[in-house]
Write a protein that holds these residues in place. Structure first.
Motif, PDB file in Angstrom:
ATOM      1  N   GLU A 278       0.824  -1.206   0.000  1.00 48.35           N
ATOM      2  CA  GLU A 278       0.000   0.000   0.000  1.00 48.35           C
ATOM      3  C   GLU A 278       0.863   1.264   0.000  1.00 48.35           C
ATOM      4  O   GLU A 278       0.593   2.211  -0.753  1.00 48.35           O
ATOM      5  CB  GLU A 278      -0.932   0.008   1.219  1.00 48.35           C
ATOM      6  CG  GLU A 278      -2.050  -1.022   1.186  1.00 48.35           C
ATOM      7  CD  GLU A 278      -1.573  -2.434   1.527  1.00 48.35           C
ATOM      8  OE1 GLU A 278      -0.388  -2.590   1.948  1.00 48.35           O
ATOM      9  OE2 GLU A 278      -2.372  -3.372   1.371  1.00 48.35           O
ATOM     10  N   LEU A 279       1.916   1.277   0.828  1.00 50.22           N
ATOM     11  CA  LEU A 279       2.781   2.444   0.891  1.00 50.22           C
ATOM     12  C   LEU A 279       3.578   2.600  -0.405  1.00 50.22           C
ATOM     13  O   LEU A 279       3.759   3.718  -0.909  1.00 50.22           O
ATOM     14  CB  LEU A 279       3.735   2.325   2.081  1.00 50.22           C
ATOM     15  CG  LEU A 279       4.712   3.507   2.290  1.00 50.22           C
ATOM     16  CD1 LEU A 279       3.950   4.818   2.392  1.00 50.22           C
ATOM     17  CD2 LEU A 279       5.563   3.275   3.535  1.00 50.22           C
ATOM     18  N   ILE A 280       4.030   1.491  -0.960  1.00 48.11           N
ATOM     19  CA  ILE A 280       4.772   1.560  -2.218  1.00 48.11           C
ATOM     20  C   ILE A 280       3.877   2.065  -3.338  1.00 48.11           C
ATOM     21  O   ILE A 280       4.305   2.849  -4.201  1.00 48.11           O
ATOM     22  CB  ILE A 280       5.374   0.191  -2.568  1.00 48.11           C
ATOM     23  CG1 ILE A 280       6.492  -0.152  -1.571  1.00 48.11           C
ATOM     24  CG2 ILE A 280       5.912   0.164  -3.999  1.00 48.11           C
ATOM     25  CD1 ILE A 280       7.081  -1.523  -1.746  1.00 48.11           C
ATOM     26  N   ALA A 281       2.618   1.665  -3.333  1.00 43.73           N
ATOM     27  CA  ALA A 281       1.668   2.175  -4.333  1.00 43.73           C
ATOM     28  C   ALA A 281       1.562   3.683  -4.242  1.00 43.73           C
ATOM     29  O   ALA A 281       1.532   4.390  -5.256  1.00 43.73           O
ATOM     30  CB  ALA A 281       0.303   1.526  -4.140  1.00 43.73           C
ATOM     31  N   SER A 282       1.541   4.196  -3.023  1.00 46.11           N
ATOM     32  CA  SER A 282       1.473   5.648  -2.834  1.00 46.11           C
ATOM     33  C   SER A 282       2.761   6.326  -3.276  1.00 46.11           C
ATOM     34  O   SER A 282       2.739   7.376  -3.936  1.00 46.11           O
ATOM     35  CB  SER A 282       1.186   5.963  -1.362  1.00 46.11           C
ATOM     36  OG  SER A 282       1.209   7.351  -1.124  1.00 46.11           O
ATOM     37  N   ARG A 283       3.902   5.727  -2.951  1.00 49.87           N
ATOM     38  CA  ARG A 283       5.196   6.342  -3.264  1.00 49.87           C
ATOM     39  C   ARG A 283       5.530   6.292  -4.761  1.00 49.87           C
ATOM     40  O   ARG A 283       6.422   7.004  -5.218  1.00 49.87           O
ATOM     41  CB  ARG A 283       6.304   5.646  -2.468  1.00 49.87           C
ATOM     42  CG  ARG A 283       6.218   5.856  -0.958  1.00 49.87           C
ATOM     43  CD  ARG A 283       7.372   5.183  -0.228  1.00 49.87           C
ATOM     44  NE  ARG A 283       8.673   5.739  -0.614  1.00 49.87           N
ATOM     45  CZ  ARG A 283       9.842   5.295  -0.150  1.00 49.87           C
ATOM     46  NH1 ARG A 283       9.852   4.271   0.712  1.00 49.87           N
ATOM     47  NH2 ARG A 283      10.963   5.840  -0.537  1.00 49.87           N
TER      48      ARG A 283
END
Length: 318
Positions: A278-283
């Motif tokens: 989820e965080l990588i998708a945002s980054r």
């Protein structure tokens, strides 16, 4: 037990021939009933890979005509006419219903034998145009790792040949056996055939033109929801003009370039951080984990979690 015959000939390339030998010629006792593997050659063939090594096999092409699976490795010179005896043996095996497999430029041998007529096929991206031009009855797909059309299978270059070999093991023995073989060989998880062949994404260093600043600017903002109109405004162009000039200069569209850069950034983060998907998708500007998983799987053939586990397990093994 399935019989596999590898056809080597003057100028056959070492890497692809060795890959087939490693996969089909070594019984690692992963499962019962491994392959009956034979290396065969046409009369008078004695040189492998333009003289690096000599061919030394007592088996002629009569073995090839009787095998369940026939594998033709790459050739060093796609312009050279394949040996007539090899073409005849390939046709005979095909007529008998054998599974025919080419690795990399071995597709030129199958095409010369006529067995690719009316079929989808691929080869190394550097030779796909040549294959399509010389053999117009072949439906050449330049953008995939390997393709299966009935009982004829062809692969792109080098590592894609290993992918196709593991695909054959999956078909014959199941995914678990193929995965364990991949682990023994220390190769990454088997990639799906529909995955695109590798084409380097243009970078600032590659360009040396007016778009260098734009690529640099966009690369630093992949976490933002950048669009093609955003890029066009940055260089004071219309979207249409940017797309036309960008494609002419870099060989890809602005949208595809953005997408490729985001996938590359996701790979880096999966390899180097413990960030959640989820965080990588945002980054990476993908928005949601579901979007990242879908695009990542389409690009690399595996979901992000599997990619991370595979990368780290092989790094630890190495």
């Amino acid at each position: 037990m399935t019989s596999v015959a590898l056809a080597v000939y003057d100028g056959a390339m070492l890497f692809e021939a060795a890959a087939a030998c490693e996969v089909f010629g070594v019984d690692r006792e992963i499962t019962d009933g491994w392959y009956e593997f034979t290396v065969c050659a046409p009369p008078g063939a004695d040189r492998l890979n333009s003289g690096w090594l000599r061919i030394d096999t007592p088996h002629g092409l009569d073995v090839l005509t009787e095998a369940d699976t026939v594998i033709v490795p790459a050739c060093t010179d796609v312009d050279a006419e394949p040996p007539a005896e090899l073409l005849s043996a390939v046709r005979a095996a095909h007529d008998r219903g054998a599974r025919l497999v080419s690795l990399c430029t071995g597709a030129f041998v199958l095409a010369a034998a006529g067995v690719l007529d009316g079929r989808r096929a691929t080869t190394h991206w550097a030779h796909t145009d040549d294959l399509a031009t010389r053999y117009p009855r072949v439906e050449v797909d330049p953008d995939i790792l390997y393709v299966e059309d009935g009982n004829v299978l062809t692969s792109a270059g080098k590592a894609a040949g290993m992918d196709l070999c593991l695909h054959l093991v999956t078909a014959d023995h199941g995914a678990a056996v193929a995965a364990e073989l991949g682990r023994r060989l220390l190769v990454p998880a088997r990639r799906a055939g529909g995955q695109a062949q590798y084409v380097a994404a243009p970078t600032v260093a590659d360009t040396g033109h007016a778009f260098a600043d734009l690529l640099d600017w966009a690369s630093a903002r992949l976490h933002e929801p950048l669009t093609v109109p955003d890029l066009a405004r940055r260089v004071n162009m219309s979207t249409r003009n940017l797309t036309r000039r960008f494609t002419a200069t870099t060989g890809t569209t602005p949208l595809r370039w953005l997408h490729t850069q985001r996938i590359h950034r996701a790979q880096e983060l999966l390899e180097t951080t413990d960030d959640s998907v989820e965080l990588i998708a945002s980054r990476t500007g993908m928005g949601t984990a579901a979007t990242l998983r879908r695009h990542f799987h389409n690009a690399l053939g595996v979901p992000p979690d599997v990619y991370r586990r595979t990368f780290r397990s092989h790094r630890a093994a190495a």
